[in-house]
Design an enzyme around this catalytic site. Structure first.
Site, mmCIF file in Angstrom:
data_model
loop_
_atom_site.group_PDB
_atom_site.id
_atom_site.type_symbol
_atom_site.label_atom_id
_atom_site.label_comp_id
_atom_site.label_asym_id
_atom_site.label_seq_id
_atom_site.Cartn_x
_atom_site.Cartn_y
_atom_site.Cartn_z
ATOM 1 N N GLY A 12 53.229 39.879 71.162
ATOM 2 C CA GLY A 12 52.132 39.953 70.174
ATOM 3 C C GLY A 12 52.390 41.045 69.153
ATOM 4 N N ALA A 23 61.313 53.321 60.578
ATOM 5 C CA ALA A 23 61.938 54.532 61.126
ATOM 6 C C ALA A 23 63.307 54.213 61.718
ATOM 7 C CB ALA A 23 61.033 55.145 62.195
ATOM 8 N N VAL A 24 63.403 53.094 62.420
ATOM 9 C CA VAL A 24 64.693 52.712 63.023
ATOM 10 C C VAL A 24 65.731 52.476 61.927
ATOM 11 C CG1 VAL A 24 65.881 50.859 64.307
ATOM 12 C CG2 VAL A 24 63.682 51.746 65.143
ATOM 13 N N ARG A 26 65.771 53.445 58.704
ATOM 14 C CA ARG A 26 66.118 54.630 57.893
ATOM 15 C C ARG A 26 66.903 55.651 58.723
ATOM 16 N NH1 ARG A 26 61.988 55.042 53.403
ATOM 17 N NH2 ARG A 26 62.390 53.052 52.366
ATOM 18 N N ARG A 73 57.302 34.439 70.816
ATOM 19 C CA ARG A 73 57.540 34.396 72.262
ATOM 20 C C ARG A 73 58.657 33.378 72.453
ATOM 21 N NH1 ARG A 73 51.616 35.627 72.320
ATOM 22 N NH2 ARG A 73 51.598 37.774 73.039
ATOM 23 N N ASP A 104 55.744 44.769 77.898
ATOM 24 C CA ASP A 104 56.482 44.656 79.163
ATOM 25 C C ASP A 104 57.417 43.452 79.221
ATOM 26 O OD1 ASP A 104 55.512 46.909 80.351
ATOM 27 O OD2 ASP A 104 53.962 45.894 81.521
ATOM 28 N N SER A 106 58.830 41.821 76.788
ATOM 29 C CA SER A 106 59.983 42.059 75.905
ATOM 30 C C SER A 106 60.970 43.021 76.563
ATOM 31 C CB SER A 106 59.508 42.642 74.570
ATOM 32 O OG SER A 106 58.550 41.791 73.993
ATOM 33 N N THR A 126 52.155 47.343 71.382
ATOM 34 C CA THR A 126 51.092 46.410 71.766
ATOM 35 C C THR A 126 49.752 47.111 71.615
ATOM 36 O OG1 THR A 126 49.987 45.318 73.637
ATOM 37 C CG2 THR A 126 51.573 47.019 74.204
ATOM 38 N N ILE A 127 48.753 46.367 71.159
ATOM 39 C CA ILE A 127 47.432 46.994 70.990
ATOM 40 C C ILE A 127 46.799 47.338 72.341
ATOM 41 C CG2 ILE A 127 46.971 45.861 68.788
ATOM 42 C CD1 ILE A 127 44.956 44.040 70.374
ATOM 43 N N ASP A 128 47.298 46.726 73.428
ATOM 44 C CA ASP A 128 46.606 46.822 74.724
ATOM 45 C C ASP A 128 46.752 48.176 75.430
ATOM 46 O OD1 ASP A 128 46.068 44.138 74.294
ATOM 47 O OD2 ASP A 128 47.775 43.460 75.489
ATOM 48 N N ASP A 130 48.872 48.901 77.580
ATOM 49 C CA ASP A 130 48.990 48.573 79.010
ATOM 50 C C ASP A 130 50.404 48.822 79.543
ATOM 51 O OD1 ASP A 130 50.211 46.562 77.585
ATOM 52 O OD2 ASP A 130 49.272 44.918 78.684
ATOM 53 N N ARG A 155 25.936 46.706 65.937
ATOM 54 C CA ARG A 155 24.803 47.599 66.276
ATOM 55 C C ARG A 155 23.696 47.438 65.253
ATOM 56 N NH1 ARG A 155 25.924 52.884 69.208
ATOM 57 N NH2 ARG A 155 23.895 53.432 68.391
ATOM 58 N N ARG A 172 44.095 42.074 77.032
ATOM 59 C CA ARG A 172 44.661 41.226 78.100
ATOM 60 C C ARG A 172 43.979 41.598 79.419
ATOM 61 N NH1 ARG A 172 49.667 38.175 77.566
ATOM 62 N NH2 ARG A 172 50.126 39.349 75.699
ATOM 63 N N LYS A 214 14.046 52.038 74.817
ATOM 64 C CA LYS A 214 15.321 51.669 74.183
ATOM 65 C C LYS A 214 15.163 50.309 73.503
ATOM 66 C CE LYS A 214 20.293 51.547 74.944
ATOM 67 N NZ LYS A 214 20.671 52.566 73.968
ATOM 68 N N ARG A 244 23.194 38.093 72.240
ATOM 69 C CA ARG A 244 24.225 37.326 71.526
ATOM 70 C C ARG A 244 25.602 37.780 71.994
ATOM 71 N NH1 ARG A 244 20.416 34.812 70.300
ATOM 72 N NH2 ARG A 244 19.650 34.188 68.244
HETATM 73 P P1 ADP Z 1 55.032 41.320 75.517
HETATM 74 O O1 ADP Z 1 56.390 41.807 75.174
HETATM 75 O O2 ADP Z 1 54.018 41.751 74.518
HETATM 76 O O3 ADP Z 1 54.665 41.620 76.953
HETATM 77 P P2 ADP Z 1 55.517 38.551 76.277
HETATM 78 O O4 ADP Z 1 55.178 38.757 77.722
HETATM 79 O O5 ADP Z 1 55.037 37.314 75.607
HETATM 80 O O6 ADP Z 1 55.017 39.745 75.338
HETATM 81 O O7 ADP Z 1 57.109 38.609 76.170
HETATM 82 C C1 ADP Z 1 57.763 38.489 74.936
HETATM 83 C C2 ADP Z 1 59.074 37.774 75.141
HETATM 84 O O8 ADP Z 1 59.905 38.562 76.009
HETATM 85 C C3 ADP Z 1 58.985 36.431 75.852
HETATM 86 O O9 ADP Z 1 58.656 35.379 74.984
HETATM 87 C C4 ADP Z 1 60.389 36.268 76.379
HETATM 88 O O10 ADP Z 1 61.279 35.881 75.369
HETATM 89 C C5 ADP Z 1 60.728 37.694 76.778
HETATM 90 N N1 ADP Z 1 60.425 37.857 78.206
HETATM 91 C C6 ADP Z 1 59.218 37.953 78.791
HETATM 92 N N2 ADP Z 1 59.320 38.047 80.121
HETATM 93 C C7 ADP Z 1 60.628 37.988 80.410
HETATM 94 C C8 ADP Z 1 61.397 38.006 81.624
HETATM 95 N N3 ADP Z 1 60.808 38.118 82.811
HETATM 96 N N4 ADP Z 1 62.738 37.925 81.517
HETATM 97 C C9 ADP Z 1 63.335 37.825 80.312
HETATM 98 N N5 ADP Z 1 62.676 37.782 79.132
HETATM 99 C C10 ADP Z 1 61.346 37.862 79.175
HETATM 100 O O1 F6P Z 2 48.926 41.721 73.929
HETATM 101 C C1 F6P Z 2 48.177 41.719 72.740
HETATM 102 C C2 F6P Z 2 47.140 40.634 72.790
HETATM 103 O O2 F6P Z 2 46.414 40.643 71.566
HETATM 104 C C3 F6P Z 2 46.174 40.719 73.969
HETATM 105 O O3 F6P Z 2 45.160 41.679 73.774
HETATM 106 C C4 F6P Z 2 45.679 39.301 74.045
HETATM 107 O O4 F6P Z 2 45.314 38.972 75.359
HETATM 108 C C5 F6P Z 2 46.882 38.495 73.641
HETATM 109 O O5 F6P Z 2 47.744 39.369 72.932
HETATM 110 C C6 F6P Z 2 46.568 37.316 72.755
HETATM 111 O O6 F6P Z 2 47.742 36.622 72.544
HETATM 112 P P1 F6P Z 2 47.897 35.442 71.473
HETATM 113 O O7 F6P Z 2 48.218 36.097 70.162
HETATM 114 O O8 F6P Z 2 49.048 34.656 71.981
HETATM 115 O O9 F6P Z 2 46.613 34.693 71.420
#
Ligand code: ADP
Ligand code: F6P
Length: 320
Positions: A12, A23-24, A26, A73, A104, A106, A126-128, A130, A155, A172, A214, A244
């Site tokens: 994502g 940065a990479v 330059r 992906r 992760d 990637s 990643t924005i997450d 995580d 609000r 996520r 409140k 809502r």
């Molecule tokens: P993120 O990098 O944000 O976690 P994804 O889980 O979608 O996003 O992974 C991005 C890309 O990294 C995948 O589309 C795939 O090409 C590669 N990838 C993900 N998991 C694996 C894995 N277990 N082994 C090899 N490549 C992976």
């Molecule tokens: O990992 C970033 C993220 O925006 C998560 O917060 C969300 O669950 C997911 O990607 C959404 O993925 P997609 O862009 O494939 O809908």
């Protein structure tokens, strides 16, 4: 001495990825390396969608959201054949090192490619937020600020109508965006995967708060919970307070990166090239206690991310 490196964004997108790419590129140029931009992540690495970058290739991008390299992906990269095709492409062009900006998933791909001899450095994008080996991921700050601004708008309208707004934020399976934006927006309750919750208890406390005057409520729900509309319905039924549901969605992934995202992306991008310059690969770069750190990719992937339960408790304690 490494002469040619590549850079790609994967998974994502996240605001600040462009600052990292800049940065990479330059840094590599300043060290006398050739640098190649790979389009669409591992898809472009396999197909050869790769262009040589120069000083001007990354002009005017530091303030732009998204990624100029595009991202994707790539299921094929999960296979041995896919990784081998990518390795061959690198060999053809002479790319010895690669900076992979993503999450992760990637990094798992980067570890596979590193095992085949291409020195890979992962940058957390990643924005997450995580990713366990770093306190901070590129895009997290911008996404939280975007969510905060949108929640402030909710609000306003919740207050005018004496309503309850149930707001779903991204992340996520991780509640880091939820807990921080919940605090920043004075949420009445924050519901995340990491902390137990009970809708009966939340409804009861809403009614108690209403009895004490409140007027309106904001409940933040982390995406990983998975049924925000249903939560809004249940809370309305249990409290009779008009409710809502709003799912903020992909707006949280866009927009001009904040200062923090630009600066951290730049620090990490610079460091990634320094590692490659020393012939070091198979590492993930991160930020711990404000300092740049790097870990072996497998070690980084085996770490467990802490959830800030203390912050969550503070939010609950002061939500009157
Ligand atoms: P993120 O990098 O944000 O976690 P994804 O889980 O979608 O996003 O992974 C991005 C890309 O990294 C995948 O589309 C795939 O090409 C590669 N990838 C993900 N998991 C694996 C894995 N277990 N082994 C090899 N490549 C992976
Ligand atoms: O990992 C970033 C993220 O925006 C998560 O917060 C969300 O669950 C997911 O990607 C959404 O993925 P997609 O862009 O494939 O809908």
């Amino acid at each position: 001495m490494i002469k040619k490196i590549g850079v790609l964004t994967s998974g994502g997108d996240a605001p600040g990825m462009n600052a990292a790419v800049r940065a990479v590129v330059r840094t590599a140029l300043s060290k006398g390396m050739e640098v190649y931009g790979v389009h669409k992540g591992y898809v472009g690495l396999i197909s050869g969608n790769i262009v040589k970058m120069d000083e001007r290739s990354v002009s005017d991008i530091i303030h732009r959201g998204g990624t100029i390299l595009s991202t994707a992906r790539c299921p094929e990269f999960r296979t041995e054949e896919g990784v081998e095709k990518a390795r061959k492409k690198c060999e053809e062009i002479g790319i010895e090192g690669l900076v992979v900006i993503g999450g992760d998933g990637s990094f798992r791909g980067a570890a596979d490619l590193s095992a085949k001899g291409v020195l890979c450095i992962g940058l957390p994008g990643t924005i997450d937020n995580d990713i366990a080996c770093t306190d901070y991921t590129i895009g997290f700050d911008t996404a939280m600020n975007t969510a905060m601004e949108l929640m402030d708008k909710l609000r306003d309208t919740s207050q005018s109508h004496d309503r309850c707004s149930v707001v779903e934020v991204m992340g996520r399976n991780a509640g880091h965006i939820a807990v921080n934006t919940g605090i920043a927006c004075g949420a009445t309750d924050i519901i995340t995967v990491e902390a137990p919750y009970d809708l009966d208890v939340i409804a009861k406390s809403m009614l108690e708060k209403r009895a004490k005057g409140k007027q309106y409520f904001v409940v933040v729900v982390s995406e990983g919970i998975g049924h925000t509309e249903e939560i809004a319905k249940v809370l309305q039924e249990k409290t009779q307070i008009e409710t809502r549901a709003t799912i903020l969605g992909h707006v949280q992934r866009g927009g001009s990166p904040t200062l923090r995202d630009r600066v951290e992306a730049t620090r990490m991008g610079y460091y990634a090239v320094e590692l490659l310059e020393q012939g070091i690969g198979n590492r993930v770069v991160g930020i711990k206690d404000s300092k740049i750190v790097d870990y072996d990719i497998q070690e980084a992937l085996s770490m467990k991310k802490e959830y800030d339960s203390h912050l969550h408790r503070i939010a609950e304690e002061i939500a009157f």
